[in-house]
Scaffold this active site. Sequence first.
Site, PDB file in Angstrom:
ATOM      1  N   ARG A 116       3.829   1.530 -19.384  1.00  0.00           N
ATOM      2  CA  ARG A 116       4.462   2.103 -18.187  1.00  0.00           C
ATOM      3  C   ARG A 116       5.894   2.523 -18.515  1.00  0.00           C
ATOM      4  O   ARG A 116       6.323   3.634 -18.200  1.00  0.00           O
ATOM      5  CB  ARG A 116       4.472   1.078 -17.039  1.00  0.00           C
ATOM      6  CG  ARG A 116       3.144   0.852 -16.361  1.00  0.00           C
ATOM      7  CD  ARG A 116       2.674   2.076 -15.596  1.00  0.00           C
ATOM      8  NE  ARG A 116       3.658   2.495 -14.606  1.00  0.00           N
ATOM      9  CZ  ARG A 116       3.784   1.959 -13.388  1.00  0.00           C
ATOM     10  NH1 ARG A 116       2.951   1.009 -12.999  1.00  0.00           N
ATOM     11  NH2 ARG A 116       4.704   2.395 -12.542  1.00  0.00           N
TER      12      ARG A 116
ATOM     13  N   GLN B  49       1.339   5.642 -13.587  1.00  0.00           N
ATOM     14  CA  GLN B  49       0.360   4.679 -14.095  1.00  0.00           C
ATOM     15  C   GLN B  49      -0.662   5.365 -15.000  1.00  0.00           C
ATOM     16  O   GLN B  49      -0.947   4.894 -16.105  1.00  0.00           O
ATOM     17  CB  GLN B  49      -0.359   4.018 -12.902  1.00  0.00           C
ATOM     18  CG  GLN B  49      -1.426   3.030 -13.315  1.00  0.00           C
ATOM     19  CD  GLN B  49      -0.834   1.768 -13.925  1.00  0.00           C
ATOM     20  OE1 GLN B  49       0.038   1.153 -13.324  1.00  0.00           O
ATOM     21  NE2 GLN B  49      -1.291   1.385 -15.102  1.00  0.00           N
TER      22      GLN B  49
ATOM     23  N   CYS C 285      -4.795  -1.467 -13.600  1.00  0.00           N
ATOM     24  CA  CYS C 285      -3.375  -1.114 -13.446  1.00  0.00           C
ATOM     25  C   CYS C 285      -2.507  -2.332 -13.158  1.00  0.00           C
ATOM     26  O   CYS C 285      -1.299  -2.292 -13.391  1.00  0.00           O
ATOM     27  CB  CYS C 285      -3.219  -0.077 -12.335  1.00  0.00           C
ATOM     28  SG  CYS C 285      -3.927  -0.639 -10.773  1.00  0.00           S
TER      29      CYS C 285
ATOM     30  N   ARG D 198       8.585   4.848  -4.265  1.00  0.00           N
ATOM     31  CA  ARG D 198       7.250   4.303  -3.963  1.00  0.00           C
ATOM     32  C   ARG D 198       7.131   4.253  -2.449  1.00  0.00           C
ATOM     33  O   ARG D 198       7.816   3.470  -1.789  1.00  0.00           O
ATOM     34  CB  ARG D 198       7.099   2.904  -4.562  1.00  0.00           C
ATOM     35  CG  ARG D 198       5.910   2.162  -4.006  1.00  0.00           C
ATOM     36  CD  ARG D 198       5.562   0.925  -4.763  1.00  0.00           C
ATOM     37  NE  ARG D 198       4.967   1.248  -6.042  1.00  0.00           N
ATOM     38  CZ  ARG D 198       4.344   0.361  -6.825  1.00  0.00           C
ATOM     39  NH1 ARG D 198       4.252  -0.897  -6.465  1.00  0.00           N
ATOM     40  NH2 ARG D 198       3.812   0.737  -7.969  1.00  0.00           N
TER      41      ARG D 198
ATOM     42  N   HIS E  93      -0.919   7.778  -8.107  1.00  0.00           N
ATOM     43  CA  HIS E  93      -0.015   6.933  -8.924  1.00  0.00           C
ATOM     44  C   HIS E  93       0.069   7.556 -10.334  1.00  0.00           C
ATOM     45  O   HIS E  93      -0.461   7.030 -11.301  1.00  0.00           O
ATOM     46  CB  HIS E  93      -0.587   5.515  -8.974  1.00  0.00           C
ATOM     47  CG  HIS E  93       0.378   4.464  -9.443  1.00  0.00           C
ATOM     48  ND1 HIS E  93       1.702   4.730  -9.751  1.00  0.00           N
ATOM     49  CD2 HIS E  93       0.207   3.119  -9.652  1.00  0.00           C
ATOM     50  CE1 HIS E  93       2.289   3.601 -10.122  1.00  0.00           C
ATOM     51  NE2 HIS E  93       1.408   2.615 -10.080  1.00  0.00           N
TER      52      HIS E  93
ATOM     53  N   ASP F 125      -9.528  -1.747 -10.077  1.00  0.00           N
ATOM     54  CA  ASP F 125      -8.290  -1.997  -9.334  1.00  0.00           C
ATOM     55  C   ASP F 125      -8.664  -2.866  -8.133  1.00  0.00           C
ATOM     56  O   ASP F 125      -9.860  -3.037  -7.836  1.00  0.00           O
ATOM     57  CB  ASP F 125      -7.682  -0.643  -8.897  1.00  0.00           C
ATOM     58  CG  ASP F 125      -6.340  -0.782  -8.178  1.00  0.00           C
ATOM     59  OD1 ASP F 125      -5.721  -1.853  -8.259  1.00  0.00           O
ATOM     60  OD2 ASP F 125      -5.926   0.201  -7.508  1.00  0.00           O
TER      61      ASP F 125
HETATM   62  N1  NVA Z   1      -4.264   0.616  -5.565  1.00  0.00           N
HETATM   63  C1  NVA Z   1      -3.179  -0.342  -5.726  1.00  0.00           C
HETATM   64  C2  NVA Z   1      -2.407  -0.012  -6.968  1.00  0.00           C
HETATM   65  C3  NVA Z   1      -1.251  -0.955  -7.252  1.00  0.00           C
HETATM   66  C4  NVA Z   1      -0.483  -0.557  -8.481  1.00  0.00           C
HETATM   67  C5  NVA Z   1      -2.289  -0.295  -4.501  1.00  0.00           C
HETATM   68  O1  NVA Z   1      -1.980   0.825  -4.048  1.00  0.00           O
HETATM   69  O2  NVA Z   1      -1.919  -1.342  -3.987  1.00  0.00           O
HETATM   70  N1   CP Z   2       0.721  -1.095 -11.592  1.00  0.00           N
HETATM   71  C1   CP Z   2       1.811  -1.129 -10.788  1.00  0.00           C
HETATM   72  O1   CP Z   2       2.300  -0.104 -10.323  1.00  0.00           O
HETATM   73  O2   CP Z   2       2.319  -2.369 -10.580  1.00  0.00           O
HETATM   74  P1   CP Z   2       3.418  -2.761  -9.490  1.00  0.00           P
HETATM   75  O3   CP Z   2       2.785  -2.537  -8.128  1.00  0.00           O
HETATM   76  O4   CP Z   2       3.709  -4.206  -9.750  1.00  0.00           O
HETATM   77  O5   CP Z   2       4.608  -1.890  -9.676  1.00  0.00           O
END
Ligand code: NVA
Ligand code: CP
Length: 306
Positions: free
Chosen positions: A290, A133, A262, A103, A130, A222
């Site tokens: 997930r 997801q 998500c 990540r 992502h 989101d």
């Molecule tokens: N758009 C959000 C998704 C988190 C799973 C982020 O990137 O923080």
């Molecule tokens: N939806 C998701 O990826 O959650 P986290 O950021 O908690 O991993």
Amino acid sequence: MPKHFLHLSDYTSDELWDLLKLAKELKTKFKNKETYKPFDGKSLAMIFAKPSARTRVSFETGFEWMGGHALFLGPNDIGIGKREAIKDISRVFSRYNDMIMARLFDHKHIVELAKYSNIPVINGLTDYNHPCQILADILTVWEHRGSLDNLKITYVGDGNNIVHSWLQLATRFPLHFVCCSPDGYEPDAKTVNMLENSGISSFELSQEPRSAVKDTDVIYTDVWASMGQKEEAEAREKAFAGFQVNEELTKQTGKETLFMHCLPAERGREVTDEVMEANYSIVFDQAENRMHAQNAIMVYLQSLIN
Ligand code: NVA
Ligand code: CP
């Protein structure tokens, strides 16, 4: 070179269907507490440059259920791209581990990590997309509707990494996808073009949540400020006024509609408590899936090596 999992559009529609079917099989095995250990003696390096609850816990739990060992490397552990060149990390981890999940902030960094890696790299979110997801999300929609035919998905909110993965999925699965975002917060134009050129799905941009959600099967939202954008939160809160998913909005669909997010959600901002807790909200089914979607990805990638 091994196959990686960086974008849904790197996979054919048949491959994506195979992943969904495999995810269902693995979910049944997990629920039945069956012993299943294809990763016995293997290790997964999990690199997190950003925080996470679902991604970390679902990958770690899933990989360990499948007999392997998952290593958590947090933001202060390896300093990817700061303490050491990304391509060096790729080659070092390729000598110890069997798979990498990462990540990262910059999407170019995960592409580089994969380019130099001799083991499969899975994208656990970047600023751009992502894919794990959205694979879990489409599995969840399939389970709830029993079919993916004639699906209208309306996303209300920021045109962010979640939207880009939906658009990439829509180059493979026929959808009607509506992205309803305030001016200046639309998704990346190149990714929209990719979808439009694929000729598979239809796409609409809207700035009017009430009309965008008409006849929709799914309303998805989101956070308005993603990880790495929290200093913009105040300005974004103003820009997104009128884009909250609340019961008043969900009533405009004119049909039975599912609500998806998500997570993590900022209750009271992009979505109300009532919608999160409503019987049409499937946010926790998404979170559950997930793990099963990711287990399928890992089993599939490993099967190409064996
Ligand atoms: N758009 C959000 C998704 C988190 C799973 C982020 O990137 O923080
Ligand atoms: N939806 C998701 O990826 O959650 P986290 O950021 O908690 O991993």
